[in-house]
Motif scaffolding. Structure first.
Motif, PDB file in Angstrom:
ATOM      1  N   THR A   1     -14.339 -37.311  15.283  1.00 36.36           N
ATOM      2  CA  THR A   1     -13.102 -36.720  15.834  1.00 36.36           C
ATOM      3  C   THR A   1     -12.177 -36.269  14.712  1.00 36.36           C
ATOM      4  O   THR A   1     -11.551 -35.187  14.794  1.00 36.36           O
ATOM      5  N   ALA A   2     -12.076 -37.073  13.667  1.00 39.56           N
ATOM      6  CA  ALA A   2     -11.253 -36.677  12.517  1.00 39.56           C
ATOM      7  C   ALA A   2     -11.815 -35.420  11.859  1.00 39.56           C
ATOM      8  O   ALA A   2     -11.054 -34.537  11.406  1.00 39.56           O
ATOM      9  N   PHE A   3     -13.129 -35.321  11.834  1.00 34.95           N
ATOM     10  CA  PHE A   3     -13.764 -34.117  11.284  1.00 34.95           C
ATOM     11  C   PHE A   3     -13.414 -32.892  12.123  1.00 34.95           C
ATOM     12  O   PHE A   3     -13.122 -31.800  11.589  1.00 34.95           O
ATOM     13  N   VAL A   4     -13.408 -33.043  13.451  1.00 37.16           N
ATOM     14  CA  VAL A   4     -13.040 -31.935  14.344  1.00 37.16           C
ATOM     15  C   VAL A   4     -11.584 -31.540  14.124  1.00 37.16           C
ATOM     16  O   VAL A   4     -11.239 -30.336  14.111  1.00 37.16           O
ATOM     17  N   ILE A   5     -10.735 -32.550  13.924  1.00 34.57           N
ATOM     18  CA  ILE A   5      -9.327 -32.246  13.637  1.00 34.57           C
ATOM     19  C   ILE A   5      -9.226 -31.435  12.356  1.00 34.57           C
ATOM     20  O   ILE A   5      -8.468 -30.450  12.264  1.00 34.57           O
ATOM     21  N   GLY A   6     -10.001 -31.814  11.367  1.00 30.09           N
ATOM     22  CA  GLY A   6      -9.999 -31.073  10.113  1.00 30.09           C
ATOM     23  C   GLY A   6     -10.446 -29.645  10.299  1.00 30.09           C
ATOM     24  O   GLY A   6      -9.881 -28.709   9.698  1.00 30.09           O
ATOM     25  N   ILE A   7     -11.472 -29.414  11.112  1.00 32.24           N
ATOM     26  CA  ILE A   7     -11.946 -28.061  11.397  1.00 32.24           C
ATOM     27  C   ILE A   7     -10.848 -27.241  12.069  1.00 32.24           C
ATOM     28  O   ILE A   7     -10.592 -26.073  11.711  1.00 32.24           O
ATOM     29  N   PHE A   8     -10.187 -27.863  13.071  1.00 34.24           N
ATOM     30  CA  PHE A   8      -9.148 -27.142  13.809  1.00 34.24           C
ATOM     31  C   PHE A   8      -7.956 -26.815  12.914  1.00 34.24           C
ATOM     32  O   PHE A   8      -7.320 -25.758  13.077  1.00 34.24           O
ATOM     33  N   VAL A   9      -7.661 -27.742  11.983  1.00 34.51           N
ATOM     34  CA  VAL A   9      -6.545 -27.456  11.061  1.00 34.51           C
ATOM     35  C   VAL A   9      -6.928 -26.326  10.109  1.00 34.51           C
ATOM     36  O   VAL A   9      -6.119 -25.432   9.805  1.00 34.51           O
ATOM     37  N   LYS A  10      -8.163 -26.362   9.655  1.00 30.51           N
ATOM     38  CA  LYS A  10      -8.619 -25.336   8.708  1.00 30.51           C
ATOM     39  C   LYS A  10      -8.669 -23.965   9.366  1.00 30.51           C
ATOM     40  O   LYS A  10      -8.332 -22.948   8.757  1.00 30.51           O
ATOM     41  N   TYR A  11      -9.119 -23.925  10.621  1.00 28.69           N
ATOM     42  CA  TYR A  11      -9.265 -22.645  11.314  1.00 28.69           C
ATOM     43  C   TYR A  11      -8.188 -22.506  12.394  1.00 28.69           C
ATOM     44  O   TYR A  11      -8.447 -22.004  13.490  1.00 28.69           O
ATOM     45  N   LYS A  12      -6.957 -22.941  12.049  1.00 27.68           N
ATOM     46  CA  LYS A  12      -5.878 -22.923  13.031  1.00 27.68           C
ATOM     47  C   LYS A  12      -5.450 -21.517  13.435  1.00 27.68           C
ATOM     48  O   LYS A  12      -4.885 -21.316  14.507  1.00 27.68           O
TER      49      LYS A  12
ATOM     50  N   ILE B   1      -9.963 -18.612  18.669  1.00 26.88           N
ATOM     51  CA  ILE B   1     -10.436 -19.676  19.575  1.00 26.88           C
ATOM     52  C   ILE B   1      -9.539 -20.902  19.536  1.00 26.88           C
ATOM     53  O   ILE B   1      -9.407 -21.620  20.512  1.00 26.88           O
ATOM     54  N   VAL B   2      -8.904 -21.161  18.355  1.00 25.98           N
ATOM     55  CA  VAL B   2      -7.992 -22.302  18.236  1.00 25.98           C
ATOM     56  C   VAL B   2      -6.650 -21.973  18.880  1.00 25.98           C
ATOM     57  O   VAL B   2      -6.053 -22.774  19.598  1.00 25.98           O
ATOM     58  N   LYS B   3      -6.196 -20.744  18.640  1.00 22.84           N
ATOM     59  CA  LYS B   3      -4.886 -20.359  19.160  1.00 22.84           C
ATOM     60  C   LYS B   3      -4.942 -20.080  20.656  1.00 22.84           C
ATOM     61  O   LYS B   3      -3.923 -20.222  21.354  1.00 22.84           O
ATOM     62  N   ALA B   4      -6.112 -19.714  21.182  1.00 19.10           N
ATOM     63  CA  ALA B   4      -6.190 -19.288  22.572  1.00 19.10           C
ATOM     64  C   ALA B   4      -6.025 -20.429  23.557  1.00 19.10           C
ATOM     65  O   ALA B   4      -5.720 -20.194  24.723  1.00 19.10           O
ATOM     66  N   ASN B   5      -6.209 -21.646  23.179  1.00 16.34           N
ATOM     67  CA  ASN B   5      -6.222 -22.772  24.119  1.00 16.34           C
ATOM     68  C   ASN B   5      -5.137 -23.795  23.794  1.00 16.34           C
ATOM     69  O   ASN B   5      -5.387 -24.999  23.744  1.00 16.34           O
ATOM     70  N   ASN B   6      -3.959 -23.289  23.525  1.00 15.02           N
ATOM     71  CA  ASN B   6      -2.784 -24.160  23.332  1.00 15.02           C
ATOM     72  C   ASN B   6      -3.048 -25.127  22.191  1.00 15.02           C
ATOM     73  O   ASN B   6      -3.374 -26.308  22.379  1.00 15.02           O
ATOM     74  N   ARG B   7      -2.940 -24.609  21.008  1.00 12.19           N
ATOM     75  CA  ARG B   7      -3.262 -25.350  19.781  1.00 12.19           C
ATOM     76  C   ARG B   7      -2.554 -26.697  19.691  1.00 12.19           C
ATOM     77  O   ARG B   7      -3.196 -27.713  19.343  1.00 12.19           O
ATOM     78  N   PRO B   8      -1.261 -26.831  19.981  1.00 12.01           N
ATOM     79  CA  PRO B   8      -0.617 -28.158  19.888  1.00 12.01           C
ATOM     80  C   PRO B   8      -1.261 -29.198  20.817  1.00 12.01           C
ATOM     81  O   PRO B   8      -1.439 -30.363  20.437  1.00 12.01           O
ATOM     82  N   LEU B   9      -1.603 -28.763  22.057  1.00 11.82           N
ATOM     83  CA  LEU B   9      -2.239 -29.728  22.977  1.00 11.82           C
ATOM     84  C   LEU B   9      -3.612 -30.149  22.470  1.00 11.82           C
ATOM     85  O   LEU B   9      -4.038 -31.298  22.657  1.00 11.82           O
ATOM     86  N   SER B  10      -4.309 -29.216  21.814  1.00 15.41           N
ATOM     87  CA  SER B  10      -5.618 -29.579  21.253  1.00 15.41           C
ATOM     88  C   SER B  10      -5.468 -30.616  20.162  1.00 15.41           C
ATOM     89  O   SER B  10      -6.260 -31.579  20.068  1.00 15.41           O
ATOM     90  N   TYR B  11      -4.443 -30.432  19.300  1.00 11.94           N
ATOM     91  CA  TYR B  11      -4.199 -31.448  18.261  1.00 11.94           C
ATOM     92  C   TYR B  11      -3.887 -32.816  18.883  1.00 11.94           C
ATOM     93  O   TYR B  11      -4.388 -33.861  18.437  1.00 11.94           O
ATOM     94  N   ILE B  12      -3.004 -32.775  19.901  1.00 14.34           N
ATOM     95  CA  ILE B  12      -2.621 -34.056  20.552  1.00 14.34           C
ATOM     96  C   ILE B  12      -3.856 -34.735  21.164  1.00 14.34           C
ATOM     97  O   ILE B  12      -4.059 -35.951  21.037  1.00 14.34           O
ATOM     98  N   LEU B  13      -4.683 -33.920  21.810  1.00  8.55           N
ATOM     99  CA  LEU B  13      -5.865 -34.503  22.466  1.00  8.55           C
ATOM    100  C   LEU B  13      -6.834 -35.083  21.442  1.00  8.55           C
ATOM    101  O   LEU B  13      -7.386 -36.187  21.642  1.00  8.55           O
ATOM    102  N   LEU B  14      -7.039 -34.377  20.324  1.00 16.20           N
ATOM    103  CA  LEU B  14      -7.962 -34.900  19.304  1.00 16.20           C
ATOM    104  C   LEU B  14      -7.440 -36.204  18.693  1.00 16.20           C
ATOM    105  O   LEU B  14      -8.206 -37.157  18.456  1.00 16.20           O
ATOM    106  N   ILE B  15      -6.145 -36.225  18.396  1.00 11.40           N
ATOM    107  CA  ILE B  15      -5.575 -37.460  17.823  1.00 11.40           C
ATOM    108  C   ILE B  15      -5.685 -38.609  18.837  1.00 11.40           C
ATOM    109  O   ILE B  15      -6.009 -39.761  18.484  1.00 11.40           O
ATOM    110  N   THR B  16      -5.414 -38.292  20.099  1.00 12.18           N
ATOM    111  CA  THR B  16      -5.500 -39.338  21.133  1.00 12.18           C
ATOM    112  C   THR B  16      -6.932 -39.850  21.277  1.00 12.18           C
ATOM    113  O   THR B  16      -7.159 -41.066  21.440  1.00 12.18           O
ATOM    114  N   LEU B  17      -7.895 -38.931  21.219  1.00 11.61           N
ATOM    115  CA  LEU B  17      -9.289 -39.373  21.309  1.00 11.61           C
ATOM    116  C   LEU B  17      -9.674 -40.256  20.136  1.00 11.61           C
ATOM    117  O   LEU B  17     -10.488 -41.188  20.280  1.00 11.61           O
TER     118      LEU B  17
END
Length: 847
Positions: free
Chosen positions: A596-607, A611-627
């Motif tokens: 999950t931390a690796f996925v967070i890193g990918i999303f931060v790198k390709y923010k 595809i990252v911006k299209a699906n509410n980027r802040p909620l994606s970050y919150i969901l990854l951290i919560t997971l």
């Protein structure tokens, strides 16, 4: 060894062949009178059963009354010791200057034939002598009769006592104590010397307990004494949990030659009574080979001179209880000096010398003997013919003579105080006057007087060694003292005991075989308590002894071994990191957290990618951290529980998953608001502009926190121990506390999942290049199925497996969210970057 036994047996048979001539003896045996007398100042009457006349055809003599032509005599040589004990005591008293000085004590002997007619006739002669003393002008030689000694049968004593009671003539009985004879209303002048045997039933039952004989037979005389003893045995045996295999009451007239009432019932049989009432029974047993029984008796079995060809004996190995007396060595020395020339008035000694020492009668009067052995003495005879050791009856006779002497001495002292004797006048008294001094003979407490009674509570245990038959040794193998401390009353030398030949070890006598440790007894309906079956102890119960009635339950902290004979302490068990299962789950949780931390890193790198911006980027970050926290919260369930861990398990799990589901719900609502509303109103536009769906996360989280707060305040989780689920282990786990609160938390999560699934399902077909609604709905469907399935599985498991199931459900549901929501996006970002560009979006849109 066999040749030695045969040789010894042949030697022991010699007296039998010698005694066979007693049926073909000289006329002296019929001409010598049955009674004899000793002259003295004071005379004791002695009624002893020394020999019995038998007749078959009962052809009466022509001139002599009560005589028959076909007589023959049966002698009981051992009973002659009664006369010697009486004579020994009298000679001791006559030689004692401090007891009855200047007075000579003598006795008259009358043979008891065991018939009431002859017995009463002899007693009548004695009382007639007494009455003549008070008749006027009676010039016969004056003889002071003082008391009559009777025994051994209580019937004989009762018959004589009925007559003597009329004259209040003192009567001393030396046979076994009988409660019937203690009725002073019927026998006012009768005194019993023998101890009362109040502890004998206790002594015999103690022997049964020692050898664990719980199934025994009982043979008693069918009279008042037998009924009383039966009651005592029943009471004591019931208290010690011993059962009677059978009870047989033997009448005095019992003459049955062959009876099987004791066969195949039990190995141990108690014979309790006196030799007179059970003589027929004992003779019956002795005539047969019953080598499979151990006889426990209170009577000393006398070896009869019965000629047979058997080396074995029914009574070999028997155990005999007798009163414990201090041995009198002076009596043994006295017996060695007895011979016919020393006591010429004794009509019995010539017969003994004639039979056993090859003497012949030399004169017409049948008193002078010729051709006798030079070393002839009673002490060289085999013990089964004549025993030099003082028997119990002889001891009672000895004590009785001293009781009479001391009573006479006290009466003489009183007479001297009132009026001294003059002119050498001897002692004058009427026999009934002696009752005043004899009446306390049974209750005296002065134990320092040598002639006093033996203590009732002391018994010796003898073992009969009669192999080969005729050996007749009675060896002391133990003792019983009722006055000793509990547990020390019985003393035995088991290595000295010889058992019947059929037994190679201590015999067993039980109705049912013993229940081994791990089993308990179950009584059979309608059977005695000693007849039972064995059943295994229940779960976690043990029995570490044989024949227990109830198994003992092991404490909660212990467990029973497989044999159910011992309790062992349980080891503590929990879902530890060292366990393979705990280690596997912890590793999976850490790996998924790292993923999950690796996925967070990918999303931060390709923010800035579409595809990252299209699906509410802040909620994606919150969901990854919560997971990430969802994966890590599963570690709270692994390791030894404590109060803090138990509280954190539920609160972190509930809050983390609530935030995750609330984030998914916010994502789904955002998509629906953006694409489903055709004519957005002011409120919708305000929600879209102000990012209103993002408030769903704190609101849903606060609701879950409120539920958890109520849970922790009312019935928080606590440490619990499960000692029953796993054999040999105590499982330490967290008790949820309130089951309602726990299921409310799960229900709330399932409600959020259902809501998220519904919103995602509604937006699954919206026209968006990177629409994740399909993945949201599928992930919520998997999440919902996992936790719905979790509930029945959770309640059907126990211990560590239950905890592992909860951890597994957390990991699976969290992985479903991670995989189905972010898996496709990571695939495009990492493997298909060509699709993650604005050019690709424009081309797809233009088409």
């Amino acid at each position: 060894r066999m040749f030695s036994c045969i040789f010894i047996f042949c030697l022991l048979q010699i007296p039998k062949f010698i005694s066979a001539i007693m049926f073909n003896i000289s006329r002296c045996y019929y001409t010598i009178s049955e009674e004899f007398h000793h002259e003295g100042d004071v005379v004791i009457g002695a009624f002893f059963p020394l020999h019995t006349f038998y007749t078959e055809k009962k052809m009466p003599h022509s001139t002599l009354p009560y005589q028959y032509l076909d007589n023959y005599i049966q002698y009981n040589f051992k009973n002659y010791q009664y006369i010697l004990a009486l004579l020994f005591a009298i000679e001791e008293i006559n030689g004692n200057p401090n007891l009855l000085p200047n007075i000579t004590l003598r006795f008259d002997f009358y043979n008891v034939r065991f018939t009431e007619k002859d017995t009463l006739m002899n007693a009548g002669i004695l009382t007639a002598h007494v009455e003549r003393k008070v008749l006027p002008n009676y010039n016969c030689k004056k003889r002071n009769f003082t008391a009559a000694f009777t025994g051994t049968s209580w019937i004989t004593s009762a018959q004589i006592g009925t007559l003597l009671h009329l004259f209040k003539f003192p009567q001393i009985t030396f046979g076994p104590y009988d409660p019937l004879l203690s009725d002073h209303g019927q026998y006012s002048s009768l005194y019993q010397i023998a101890p009362k045997d109040t502890s004998l039933t206790l002594a015999i039952v103690s022997l049964m307990v020692h050898f664990r004989w719980s199934w025994v037979g009982l043979i008693l005389p069918d009279d008042h004494k037998g009924n009383k003893v039966l009651s005592d045995f029943k009471q004591e045996m019931e208290r010690r949990r011993i059962c009677m295999a059978f009870v047989k009451m033997i009448p005095a007239t019992w003459t049955s030659y062959f009876t099987k009432f004791w066969q195949n019932e039990t190995n141990v049989i108690i014979i309790y009574g006196d030799i007179d009432s059970l003589e027929g029974l004992v003779r019956n047993i002795g005539q047969r080979l019953l080598t499979w029984n151990v006889w426990v008796m209170n009577i000393e079995y006398n070896i009869k001179l019965i000629t047979d060809y058997f080396l074995l004996d029914s009574f070999h190995g028997s155990l005999i209880f007798k009163h414990s007396f201090r041995e009198n060595f002076e009596f043994t020395k006295f017996i060695q000096t007895v011979n016919p020339s020393k006591y010429p008035e004794d009509i019995y000694l010539p017969k003994l010398w004639y039979l056993f020492f090859k003497c012949s009668f030399a004169d017409v009067k049948c008193h002078v003997l010729d051709n006798c052995q030079s070393n002839a003495s009673l002490d060289i005879l085999p013990s089964h013919i004549f025993d030099v050791a003082m028997s119990e009856e002889s001891r009672s006779i000895y004590n009785g003579v001293y009781a009479v002497a001391h009573s006479l001495h006290e009466m003489r002292l009183q007479q001297l105080q009132r009026q001294p004797f003059e002119n050498g006048e001897g002692m004058e008294f009427i026999p009934w006057q002696l009752n005043t001094f004899l009446k306390n003979i049974e209750v005296r407490e002065n134990r320092s007087i040598d002639w006093k009674l033996a203590i009732d509570a002391e018994y010796e245990i003898l073992n009969l060694w009669n192999l080969p038959k005729g050996l007749g040794l009675k060896v002391k193998v133990g003792s019983f003292s009722a006055n000793a401390p509990q547990g020390q009353q019985l003393s035995l030398s088991e290595q000295m005991i010889q058992w019947p030949e059929i037994f190679s070890e201590i015999p067993k006598s039980v109705c049912s075989e013993s229940c081994k440790p791990g089993f308990r007894k179950v009584t059979l309906e309608g059977k005695a308590i000693c007849c039972y079956k064995c059943t295994p102890c229940a779960d976690n119960e043990i029995s570490n002894e044989t024949d227990v009635d109830q198994c003992v339950k092991c404490p909660e902290s212990h467990y029973a071994n497989t044999e159910k004979s011992m309790c062992y302490k349980k080891s503590v068990s929990f879902l530890a990191y060292e366990d393979p299962l705990g280690m596997a789950l912890a590793s999976i949780a850490l790996c998924l957290s790292a993923l999950t931390a690796f996925v967070i890193g990918i999303f931060v790198k390709y923010k800035d990618t579409p595809i990252v911006k299209a699906n509410n980027r802040p909620l994606s970050y919150i969901l990854l951290i919560t997971l990430t926290f969802c994966f890590l919260c599963s570690l709270n369930f692994i390791g030894q529980p404590n109060i803090a861990a138990c509280i954190l398990q539920q609160t972190t799990f509930a809050v983390a998953f609530t935030m995750a589901l609330a984030t998914v719900l916010a994502k789904a609502i955002t998509v629906v608001l953006a694409f489903k509303v055709s004519f957005p109103g002011r409120m919708v536009r305000w929600l879209m502009i102000s990012r209103g769906p993002n408030y769903i996360i704190p609101i849903c989280t606060l609701i879950q926190l409120l539920i958890c707060g109520i849970w922790m305040a009312t019935s928080p989780p606590l440490i619990d121990q499960d000692a029953r689920t796993e054999h040999g282990h105590i499982i330490i786990l967290c008790n949820k506390g309130s089951a309602v609160a726990f299921h409310s938390v799960l229900g709330y999560l399932c409600l959020l999942a259902l809501g998220s699934y519904t919103m995602a399902f509604l937006s699954r077909n919206l026209p968006d290049t990177f629409n994740e609604s399909k993945f949201l709905s599928f992930s919520m469907l998997v999440f919902f199925c996992v936790w719905v399935t979790f509930l029945p599985v959770y309640h059907s498991t126990k211990g560590k497996i239950m905890v592992a199931m909860e951890v597994f459900s957390i990991l699976v549901s969290s992985t479903a969210l991670l995989a189905f929501i972010f898996g496709p996006k990571c695939y495009i970002i990492l493997l298909r970057p060509d699709k993650n560009s604005f050019n690709h979006i424009k081309k797809k849109t233009s088409h």
